[in-house]
Design an enzyme around this catalytic site. Structure first.
Site, PDB file in Angstrom:
ATOM      1  N   ASP A  46      31.645  32.928 -12.605  1.00  0.00           N
ATOM      2  CA  ASP A  46      31.064  32.751 -11.272  1.00  0.00           C
ATOM      3  C   ASP A  46      30.772  31.275 -10.983  1.00  0.00           C
ATOM      4  O   ASP A  46      29.644  30.889 -10.643  1.00  0.00           O
ATOM      5  CB  ASP A  46      29.780  33.562 -11.121  1.00  0.00           C
ATOM      6  N   GLU A 217      33.333  41.794  -3.626  1.00  0.00           N
ATOM      7  CA  GLU A 217      32.159  40.997  -3.980  1.00  0.00           C
ATOM      8  C   GLU A 217      32.482  39.517  -3.879  1.00  0.00           C
ATOM      9  O   GLU A 217      33.588  39.124  -3.511  1.00  0.00           O
ATOM     10  CB  GLU A 217      31.682  41.360  -5.389  1.00  0.00           C
TER      11      GLU A 217
END
Length: 344
Positions: A46, A217
């Site tokens: 991420d 997402e």
């Protein structure tokens, strides 16, 4: 921990120590001056980059803290100064599973968005997006003030914010039953939503349903060269090799909260490359070079198949271009170890 081993470079007497934590050196020719090779770090799920002047600030998921890397050279993260700026409380709604940090400069202040779960639960029903605020010019200094949880209608993860035509918006991956969806809202300030939420994307394509979950997402906003709006997002389960980036687009002048303005790409816009041995490309961000001439994407990926959703996901960057229709063209994920010219 597996036993230590040592290898000797064929090109120079360079030792490399390999442990359970991965390589601490390299047994290969150094890449040419002014170039870089992916990945930037051996671990970095991420990843996020923001540039303030000629300084880059980098973050990624560490799970139990928020740390900022500070550097003038984004390709030299392994040498960058880093500082842990926040540790979670031992109890409460933001105590565990600290994921997906994003650092934003808004209204002359720094805001840090992150996902967290409640102590004693650590499940999807108890996840949310939280915000910290810092008034210092340098986000690695000064005090971070907890502004609490963003008042989203649903539990969720991966919140981000963007401005368009003088208005500020927030978008996140909301849990709606077994699926996750992308939900968007106006903001009255950097930690408060106003006016209700609109679901603008659901996982209705086969490539968004790999790995046993139906997931969209990691949304990120990207302004198009002709005023269009783009939102990239990560599709499918993160443990799937087919974790990939999708794209939503809307025409110039659109109201982002109107779901009818958004068009979804029929296929991923950045996906695994078997040829280049890069898998599970996802959870991206965008930044520009200091001269403002080159656009860059940062994303995490696995160096090979079947590596799952682990800290082995590493940060990659590569430049991207715009097509004649004004849509972003990301190309194929770059093979690890191939030298490229870095941002200038």
């Amino acid at each position: 921990m597996r036993p230590f081993s040592v290898c000797l470079s064929a090109c120079a007497a360079t030792l490399i120590v390999v442990s359970a934590f991965g390589a601490l050196g390299a047994c290969a020719e150094p890449h040419p001056v002014g170039t870089y090779t992916n990945p930037l770090l051996p671990s970095g799920p991420d990843p996020w980059v923001t540039r303030d002047g000629d300084t880059y600030y980098y973050m990624h998921t560490l799970g139990n803290k928020l740390t900022i890397w500070k550097t003038k050279d984004i390709t030299a993260l392994d040498k960058a100064k880093r500082k842990t700026v926040w540790l979670p409380p031992r109890s409460g709604p933001n105590s565990v599973s600290i994921w997906a940090p994003e650092l934003h400069r808004l209204d002359g202040k720094w805001y840090l968005y992150y996902t967290a779960a409640a102590a004693g639960f650590d499940d999807d029903a108890h996840r949310g997006v939280f915000v910290l605020e810092n008034t210092n010019a340098d986000p690695t200094d000064g005090a971070w003030v907890d502004k609490g949880r963003v008042n989203t209608a649903l539990p969720g993860i991966d919140g981000t914010t963007f401005d368009y035509e003088g208005k500020r918006y927030f978008i996140y991956s909301a849990y709606a039953g077994h699926d996750s969806v992308l939900s968007l809202s106006r903001m009255s300030n950097p930690w408060t939503l106003t006016g209700g939420e609109t679901i603008i994307a659901i996982p209705d394509q086969p490539w968004e349903r790999q790995g046993g979950r139906q997931i969209v997402e990691g949304p990120e906003f990207l302004a198009g060269p002709y005023g269009q709006l783009f939102i990239t997002y990560s599709a499918s389960a993160c443990w799937s090799d087919d974790y990939a980036l999708g794209l939503l687009s809307a025409p110039k002048g659109s109201d982002p909260t109107d779901p009818k303005v958004w068009t979804k790409s029929p296929a991923p816009v950045l996906a695994k490359s078997v040829k280049n041995n890069v898998y599970a490309t996802g959870h991206n961000g965008f930044f520009t070079s200091p001269d403002g001439k080159t656009n860059w994407i940062i994303y995490h990926a696995n160096a090979g198949p079947n590596k799952g959703c682990s800290p082995n996901r590493a940060p990659h960057i590569q430049p991207f271009s715009w097509g004649i229709d004004g849509h972003p063209v990301f190309g194929e994920p770059v093979k690890e170890g191939v030298p490229f010219t870095g941002p200038r």
